[in-house]
Enzyme design. Structure first.
Site, PDB file in Angstrom:
ATOM      1  N   CYS A  62      -1.081 -15.260   9.001  1.00 14.57           N
ATOM      2  CA  CYS A  62       0.383 -15.034   9.036  1.00 14.57           C
ATOM      3  C   CYS A  62       1.042 -16.132   9.700  1.00 14.57           C
ATOM      4  CB  CYS A  62       0.636 -13.873  10.034  1.00 14.57           C
ATOM      5  SG  CYS A  62       2.350 -13.072   9.967  1.00 14.57           S
TER       6      CYS A  62
ATOM      7  N   ASP B  17      -3.134 -10.200   9.973  1.00 16.17           N
ATOM      8  CA  ASP B  17      -1.681 -10.430   9.448  1.00 16.17           C
ATOM      9  C   ASP B  17      -0.890  -8.995  10.011  1.00 16.17           C
ATOM     10  OD1 ASP B  17       0.353 -11.727   7.632  1.00 16.17           O
ATOM     11  OD2 ASP B  17       0.123 -10.023   6.409  1.00 16.17           O
ATOM     12  N   SER B  18       0.508  -9.597  10.039  1.00 17.27           N
ATOM     13  CA  SER B  18       1.554  -8.530  10.312  1.00 17.27           C
ATOM     14  C   SER B  18       1.349  -7.291   9.275  1.00 17.27           C
ATOM     15  CB  SER B  18       2.743  -9.138  10.404  1.00 17.27           C
ATOM     16  OG  SER B  18       3.029  -9.469   9.077  1.00 17.27           O
TER      17      SER B  18
ATOM     18  N   CYS C   6       4.615 -18.234   3.592  1.00 14.36           N
ATOM     19  CA  CYS C   6       4.632 -16.970   4.028  1.00 14.36           C
ATOM     20  C   CYS C   6       3.599 -16.400   3.066  1.00 14.36           C
ATOM     21  CB  CYS C   6       5.898 -16.258   3.898  1.00 14.36           C
ATOM     22  SG  CYS C   6       6.061 -14.531   4.075  1.00 14.36           S
ATOM     23  N   THR C   7       2.791 -15.405   3.683  1.00 13.62           N
ATOM     24  CA  THR C   7       1.621 -14.837   2.986  1.00 13.62           C
ATOM     25  C   THR C   7       2.105 -14.016   1.722  1.00 13.62           C
ATOM     26  OG1 THR C   7       1.836 -13.098   4.494  1.00 13.62           O
ATOM     27  CG2 THR C   7       0.120 -14.664   5.054  1.00 13.62           C
ATOM     28  N   HIS C   8       3.447 -13.499   1.522  1.00 13.90           N
ATOM     29  CA  HIS C   8       3.816 -12.815   0.721  1.00 13.90           C
ATOM     30  C   HIS C   8       4.427 -13.302  -0.608  1.00 13.90           C
ATOM     31  CE1 HIS C   8       3.844  -9.757   3.832  1.00 13.90           C
ATOM     32  NE2 HIS C   8       4.235  -8.709   2.925  1.00 13.90           N
TER      33      HIS C   8
ATOM     34  N   TYR D 122       6.845  -8.931  10.960  1.00 13.25           N
ATOM     35  CA  TYR D 122       7.239  -9.654  12.164  1.00 13.25           C
ATOM     36  C   TYR D 122       8.250 -10.668  12.178  1.00 13.25           C
ATOM     37  CZ  TYR D 122       2.693  -8.326  14.238  1.00 13.25           C
ATOM     38  OH  TYR D 122       1.569  -7.611  14.975  1.00 13.25           O
TER      39      TYR D 122
ATOM     40  N   GLU E  16       7.236  -5.846   0.116  1.00 15.49           N
ATOM     41  CA  GLU E  16       6.610  -4.722   0.675  1.00 15.49           C
ATOM     42  C   GLU E  16       7.221  -3.360  -0.108  1.00 15.49           C
ATOM     43  OE1 GLU E  16       4.971  -4.115   3.704  1.00 15.49           O
ATOM     44  OE2 GLU E  16       4.460  -6.204   3.764  1.00 15.49           O
TER      45      GLU E  16
HETATM   46  N1  DGL Z   1       2.679 -12.217   6.850  1.00 12.14           N
HETATM   47  C1  DGL Z   1       4.090 -13.024   7.553  1.00 12.14           C
HETATM   48  C2  DGL Z   1       4.083 -14.381   7.165  1.00 12.14           C
HETATM   49  O1  DGL Z   1       3.171 -15.079   6.599  1.00 12.14           O
HETATM   50  C3  DGL Z   1       5.335 -12.282   6.651  1.00 12.14           C
HETATM   51  C4  DGL Z   1       5.547 -10.996   6.832  1.00 12.14           C
HETATM   52  C5  DGL Z   1       6.369 -10.401   8.292  1.00 12.14           C
HETATM   53  O2  DGL Z   1       7.503 -10.815   8.173  1.00 12.14           O
HETATM   54  O3  DGL Z   1       5.599  -9.824   9.130  1.00 12.14           O
HETATM   55  O4  DGL Z   1       5.138 -15.013   7.687  1.00 12.14           O
END
Ligand code: DGL
Length: 273
Positions: free
Chosen positions: A73, A10-11, A192-194, A42, A158
């Site tokens: 991600c 993941d990013s 999105c993972t967050h 990202y 974050e």
């Molecule tokens: N993990 C990214 C996603 O699922 C979100 C975080 C990022 O923007 O890097 O899209």
């Protein structure tokens, strides 16, 4: 042939919400998680940059012995996966596999909706790629897909502000913008993972009886099915239940934040990519 762990990329921290569900479903395997925290987020970066960063991280996981890498991600899955699978893998490591999170989610989302109107919430990169619209369209051609970019949600998480009252403004804003596109949406995908960390606040501003799909819960059983169908890949994964965490930035920060996403204590190692 040396066996190796499943690589999960993941990013940053977000992929830990996916890893958590995968480990619940498949606890017997070893896992190597890589968070590119030094270059996160990202979501707002260009196609070329996301592709370049993701490929570097996938190569690193291959070098560490992974035969299977999951891009946990959405942004990397949307912008880099196809190129990696079609252009890079055949040259780099034709026996290895890289999988994303978009296809498994697209394969199931239509089964949750009665109105055939679904909403997809994601980063600007994921939404502008139209990947969900395209993939869901292939699986469920009768489904109407409405998308909403939520660029402020990742920074809120974050920075640890997601449970505070200041977060409500941006949660309500993007939810309203989505439902202005269609008031018949009955299923929301947190693409999105967050976003699982925001689920209580999202529920607060969305219609009461909405279905909310947490991606990790979809990706984990789909990975199990994949490994059942591909014993030649499953046989290359080491078993022992080991979890190793790598970060491209401060391990202290990673360990502090990561437990929020993963639910238990983490001790990471620094890696330079
Ligand atoms: N993990 C990214 C996603 O699922 C979100 C975080 C990022 O923007 O890097 O899209």
């Amino acid at each position: 042939m040396n066996q190796g762990p499943i690589g999960v990329f993941d990013s940053g921290y977000g992929g830990l919400t996916v890893l958590k569900e995968i480990v619940k479903e498949l606890p017997q395997y070893d896992y190597l998680y890589l968070g590119d925290n030094a270059r996160t987020p990202y979501g707002t970066r260009s196609f070329d940059t996301i592709y370049e960063y993701t490929l570097e991280c996938v190569k690193h996981l291959f070098d560490q012995g992974c035969h299977l890498v999951i891009l946990a991600c959405n942004t990397a899955s949307a912008k880099a996966l196809r190129n990696i699978q079609q252009k890079d893998l055949p040259l780099l490591a034709p026996e290895k596999r890289v999988l994303g999170v978009i296809r498994p989610t697209a394969e199931i989302i239509g089964t949750f909706s009665k109105t055939n109107h679904v909403g997809v919430l994601g980063t600007s990169g994921t939404i502008s790629s139209e990947s969900y619209k395209i993939e869901i369209g292939k699986q469920f051609p009768g489904l109407s897909v409405f998308q909403q970019a939520c660029p402020m949600w990742v920074p809120l998480v974050e920075n640890g502000e997601h449970l505070n009252s200041g977060a409500d403004y941006f949660i309500e804003k993007y939810i309203n913008e989505l439902f202005e596109q269609s008031d018949q949406i009955d299923t929301l995908l947190l693409a999105c993972t967050h976003y699982p960390l925001l689920i209580e606040k999202i529920r607060q501003y969305a219609p009461e009886d909405i279905n909310i799909l947490n991606q990790g819960e979809v990706v984990a059983p789909s990975l199990k099915t994949y490994l059942d169908r591909h014993p030649e890949i499953a046989g290359k994964i080491s078993k022992g239940g080991d979890l190793t965490f790598l970060t491209t930035d401060s391990t202290e920060n990673f360990d502090r934040h990561a437990s929020l996403f993963f639910g238990s204590e983490i001790h990471s190692k620094f890696v330079h990519i």
